[in-house]
Design an enzyme around this catalytic site. Structure first.
Site, short mmCIF file in Angstrom:
data_model
loop_
_atom_site.label_atom_id
_atom_site.label_comp_id
_atom_site.label_asym_id
_atom_site.label_seq_id
_atom_site.Cartn_x
_atom_site.Cartn_y
_atom_site.Cartn_z
N CYS A 1 3.05 6.59 4.83
CA CYS A 1 2.24 7.50 4.01
C CYS A 1 0.83 7.66 4.61
O CYS A 1 0.69 8.28 5.65
CB CYS A 1 2.23 7.00 2.57
SG CYS A 1 1.84 8.30 1.40
N HIS B 1 7.42 5.16 0.86
CA HIS B 1 7.04 3.75 0.71
C HIS B 1 8.24 2.81 0.59
O HIS B 1 8.57 2.39 -0.53
CB HIS B 1 6.21 3.59 -0.57
CG HIS B 1 4.84 4.18 -0.50
ND1 HIS B 1 3.74 3.45 -0.16
CD2 HIS B 1 4.41 5.45 -0.70
CE1 HIS B 1 2.66 4.23 -0.18
NE2 HIS B 1 3.05 5.45 -0.51
N GLU C 1 8.35 -0.23 1.12
CA GLU C 1 7.90 -1.56 0.64
C GLU C 1 7.92 -1.63 -0.88
O GLU C 1 7.77 -2.72 -1.44
CB GLU C 1 6.50 -1.88 1.21
CG GLU C 1 5.33 -1.20 0.51
CD GLU C 1 5.15 0.27 0.87
OE1 GLU C 1 5.99 0.83 1.59
OE2 GLU C 1 4.15 0.86 0.40
N1 GLN Z 1 -2.53 11.16 -0.21
C1 GLN Z 1 -2.93 9.99 0.52
C2 GLN Z 1 -3.79 10.35 1.73
O1 GLN Z 1 -3.90 11.49 2.05
C3 GLN Z 1 -1.73 9.22 0.97
C4 GLN Z 1 -0.98 8.71 -0.24
C5 GLN Z 1 -0.25 7.42 -0.01
O2 GLN Z 1 -0.48 6.71 0.99
N2 GLN Z 1 0.60 7.07 -0.94
O3 GLN Z 1 -4.35 9.49 2.33
#
Ligand code: GLN
Length: 191
Positions: free
Chosen positions: A78, A170, A172
């Site tokens: 992410c 995610h 994890e």
């Molecule tokens: N929206 C977040 C970002 O742009 C990422 C979201 C996440 O890591 N769950 O950094």
């Protein structure tokens, strides 16, 4: 196998627990010298602008790039995925930029801020991966060295380039450890 988890902000504890379940020795990383003896580094989800700024302020940005050049593997989930991509659409925020990919932040839109999906990924066998997306990015474009491993609605959500793995979601936060196991194997493989 020692694997570091970047522990500046975000979901780093869950990565540590998952890596330990997989039999790795997981080490929280906050200082550059702590990277010296890990074979891989996980960059967690969280807020990519915050994590990127802290990486610069704490002297980790250059050290991570140097350790990658020496063969350390990298896995970004992410926000971690965002930080690994070369181009972040509409943003000049600090990033590692090591993967030849163009990423869009918060890309699935307001209606789908958080959602789950079953992904069929040949590398992980017949059983689908249950993927949890939270304000997730996706990859819009990749260069020739990047292998696309999974898509959702034609958007790239798992990709690999050499010793770099990224997922928009995610793992994890689930009990499915196959992606962490795959990453531990990547870190173990000599370049
Ligand atoms: N929206 C977040 C970002 O742009 C990422 C979201 C996440 O890591 N769950 O950094």
């Amino acid at each position: 196998m020692k694997i570091g988890v970047l522990a500046l902000q975000g979901a780093f504890r869950e990565h540590r627990w998952t890596l330990e379940r997989c039999g790795a020795e997981a080490i929280e990383i906050r200082r550059p010298d702590e990277l010296d003896d890990v074979a891989g580094l996980v960059i967690p989800g969280g807020e990519s602008t915050t994590i990127g700024k802290m990486m610069v302020d704490w002297g980790l940005m250059d050290k991570i790039k140097a350790r990658y050049a020496q063969g350390m593997a990298l896995y970004g989930t992410c926000a971690g995925m965002i930080l690994l991509c070369r181009e972040i659409i509409g943003s000049d925020q600090p990033r590692l930029g090591l993967m030849d990919a163009v990423v869009r932040r918060n890309a699935f839109g307001r209606q789908r801020e958080s959602f789950e999906a079953d992904l069929y990924v040949p590398e992980f066998g017949a059983e689908p991966v249950r993927a949890v997306f939270i304000r997730a990015p996706y990859i819009e474009q990749v260069g020739p060295q990047v292998a696309v491993m999974a898509k959702v609605n034609e958007k790239i959500v798992i990709a690999r380039q050499d010793k770099i793995l990224v997922t928009a979601f995610h793992p994890e936060l689930t009990q499915d450890d196959r992606i962490h196991q795959y990453f531990i194997q990547m870190a173990a493989d000599k370049a």
